[in-house]
Design an enzyme around this catalytic site. Sequence first.
Site, PDB file in Angstrom:
ATOM      1  CB  THR A  95      -1.036  -0.004   1.152  1.00 32.03           C
ATOM      2  OG1 THR A  95      -2.032   0.986   0.883  1.00 32.03           O
ATOM      3  CG2 THR A  95      -0.406   0.270   2.507  1.00 32.03           C
ATOM      4  CB  CYS A 106      -3.782   5.792   6.560  1.00 32.63           C
ATOM      5  SG  CYS A 106      -4.987   6.894   5.822  1.00 32.63           S
ATOM      6  CG  HIS A 159      -4.451   2.234   3.429  1.00 28.11           C
ATOM      7  ND1 HIS A 159      -3.533   2.564   2.458  1.00 28.11           N
ATOM      8  CD2 HIS A 159      -4.722   3.395   4.071  1.00 28.11           C
ATOM      9  CE1 HIS A 159      -3.258   3.862   2.532  1.00 28.11           C
ATOM     10  NE2 HIS A 159      -3.980   4.395   3.500  1.00 28.11           N
TER      11      HIS A 159
END
Lengths: 210, 171
Positions: free
Chosen positions: B32, B38, B55
């Site tokens: 990711t 995040c 995520h």
Amino acid sequence: MSEIQKITSLHLDVLKEIGNIGAAHAATALSSLLSRKIDMRVPKVEMVSFNDMMELAGGAETVVVGIYLRIEGDSEGSMFFILPIEQADRFIRRLIGDDLFSFSNTKLSELGVSAMQELGNILSGSYLSALSDFTGMKIFPTVPGLSVDMFGAIISTGLIEISEVSDQVIVINTSIFEEGFDNRNEVHGHFFLLPDPDSFTNIFKALGVG
Amino acid sequence: MLDKMITSHTSQVIKVGIAQLDVVKMPDTIRTSGLGSCVGVVLYDETKNIAGLVHIMLPDSSLARTETINAAKFANTGIKALIDMLKLAGVQPFRLKAKIAGGAQMFKFSSDNDSMRIGPRNVEAVKRELVKNSIPLIAEDTGGNSGRTIEFNPGTCLLSIRTVNQGVNEI
């Protein structure tokens, strides 16, 4: 809250006009600051998924110079001014007269950083004061923050508030470019205005399209 | 169900977007990009060389103001959804281990706006959720103020983390 779903094409035109007026003022400010001709594109107002948002400035991993501020007051939201590294380097070199300055250096000169911060201040200030004059709304920008990092990491900061309400974001996207710098008409910078979902009602009311 | 065939296909990198999740098996890897505040949570089974990645953007689904929620967006629902997905892939939950990265604060503000502290809050929520599910946290690279791109290899069980200034680091 399904404010976002109720937006019509008239609303989109109003948002486009906001982008137009804001970015035109900012481009003028930038132009006089640098004594260069700065042009802008017709604003785009799009409703995109978070992942599509990442593609608006070259992908989540693209390293950019990002200025970010929050807007508070009658209308709330996030505002970003995003520049590719090379373009930010050109602007700042001209501003501080240091041809060696680059945002890709790991150790950034303080002068260059504060010049970039000031540039962000002036541009977002002129964008938002134009917006405030146009709508009659009282809006207060926070002091802008600066980050040189991956676009995804920077822009997601502005998606947090929205993500509590929606999986999509309405983005008012205006691109600016330095005229005559290359013929490929490559986009050199973006203003992204991301109103918080609850703020749309106020914006439309202020402009008489509630 | 164990796949006894040694697969000869070239390995693929499975990409997971923001507020999404997926599961891979060796020799594929899972990745990711552009994690800011995040958090990327990797759950893996080293005996089966299977791993999942979620995520997440927000600490808790109680923050949602929508009727339907995207489970992968929140720490509490995202980790649960990932465990379920791994079970479907044949993993026994008690074998799961975790590695996490992200939770940075990209901009420094004096503003006391809660969303500014979202990175650390995400990390805390992820850890709480791991404890709740008895999943040991083996390694983490969290906090700070840099964006991260992460890739996990379920064959080596290593998580590689790339930042703009520090290059690549493996945990």
